[in-house]
Design an enzyme around this catalytic site. Structure first.
Site, PDB file in Angstrom:
ATOM      1  N   ASP A 191      80.664 -10.968  39.806  1.00  0.00           N
ATOM      2  CA  ASP A 191      80.999 -10.021  38.738  1.00  0.00           C
ATOM      3  C   ASP A 191      80.794  -8.573  39.211  1.00  0.00           C
ATOM      4  OD1 ASP A 191      80.954  -8.450  36.372  1.00  0.00           O
ATOM      5  OD2 ASP A 191      80.219 -10.148  35.208  1.00  0.00           O
ATOM      6  N   SER A 213      85.067  -7.793  34.939  1.00  0.00           N
ATOM      7  CA  SER A 213      84.542  -8.937  34.209  1.00  0.00           C
ATOM      8  C   SER A 213      85.343  -9.180  32.924  1.00  0.00           C
ATOM      9  CB  SER A 213      83.055  -8.727  33.925  1.00  0.00           C
ATOM     10  OG  SER A 213      82.424  -9.925  33.556  1.00  0.00           O
TER      11      SER A 213
END
Length: 313
Positions: A196, A44
């Protein structure tokens, strides 16, 4: 030069700023250049940082960007494109409820990630960055660069760029790794949709083969030991809903690495850091203040981490 690995976890806009401050303090304390890491893995916001490092940008470049004075037009544009702290209204959920049953033992937030609505955020700012540093349709130039994403439909975490991982462009992998459920849209790579990687593990340390490393550095703005949280009710909620599940997964992964005899340095925020960072790690308007605060404490965090993990080893 001894072989070392660097792993940077998820953290949103604020966590990314804190990670850059920690990275700069680590480079100062050890004399290491993160770009020389044998393995350079990010999840991320950590994947965003790894993308820049793998593309040749230095720690000094990242510090200058976070300080509000980027050194070139690419980082100037990237800083300006930081997403809003409020997500666009999402669309209905990504997968069926059976994802809860399939992934209920995975830890972190894996079991519920597939139930999040389809994020409507614009990920082109990430794609532009990756296309500049890697080239359109290409992978990152650093041979050890890895970007982690998660497939809710299968429960699989993938470190794109590693041996055996599906082929991907840097732009797709970065957009997937940053696809915060309910905020950014999932990204299709091959025959799967990815979100993510932090939904299942804040850093996915266990995806790295550390057997050939002499040292391993892990930076995690959203995972910390028990009791470390932002103050107040908002901090307590963030800790219970986000930080504790992430931390529990990470600590199991780190214990396995240490058990294999690898020297691990875990760098994480302390309670005073959390008071400055706040509970909302996507709060764009707080980024500059959070980075300034992190710069004032990062050296202490790194010194503590180095001495603590030396004792453990």
């Amino acid at each position: 030069m001894s072989a070392f690995g660097l792993c940077i976890g998820c953290g949103g806009t604020i966590g990314g700023a804190w990670s850059v401050a920690a990275l700069a303090a680590l480079a100062e304390a050890t004399g290491l250049d993160p770009r020389d890491a044998a393995v350079l893995q990010g999840t991320s916001a950590g994947a965003e940082i790894v993308t820049m490092l793998a593309g040749g940008y230095s720690v000094g470049d990242l510090v200058a960007m976070q300080s509000g004075a980027p050194r070139d037009h690419v980082l100037t544009a990237h800083l300006a494109d930081t997403p809003s702290g409020i997500p666009p209204v999402p669309r209905p959920r990504l997968t069926a409820p059976k994802s809860i049953l399939r992934n209920r033992g995975s830890g972190g937030h894996a079991a519920i990630a597939g139930l999040a609505p389809h994020g409507n955020g614009d990920n082109t700012w990430l794609r532009r960055l990756a296309d500049v540093v890697a080239g359109p349709g290409e992978w990152l130039p650093h041979p050890g660069a890895r970007l982690v994403a998660y497939a809710p439909t299968t429960g699989e975490r993938v470190a794109f760029g590693s041996a055996g991982a599906p082929t991907s462009t840097a732009a797709d992998a970065l957009a997937a790794s940053w696809a915060v459920p309910g905020w950014m849209p999932p990204v299709t790579i091959g025959d799967r949709k990815y979100v993510d990687g932090g939904a299942a593990s804040t850093a996915s340390v266990d995806l790295i083969d550390t057997s050939s490393l002499d040292a391993f550095y892990v930076i995690t703005p959203m995972a910390s030991p028990p009791g470390v949280r932002a103050p107040g009710l908002a901090g307590r909620i963030e800790d219970q809903l986000l930080r504790r599940p992430m931390s529990a997964v990470l600590e199991r992964e780190l214990d396995a690495v240490r058990g294999a005899g690898v020297a691990v340095t875990w760098i994480h925020p302390a309670s005073d850091d959390m008071a400055v960072l706040g509970a909302n790690f996507m709060r764009r308007g707080h980024r500059a203040d959070a980075f300034a605060g992190a710069r004032s404490t990062a050296r202490s965090r790194v010194t503590e981490a180095l001495s603590t993990d030396e004792r453990r080893v």
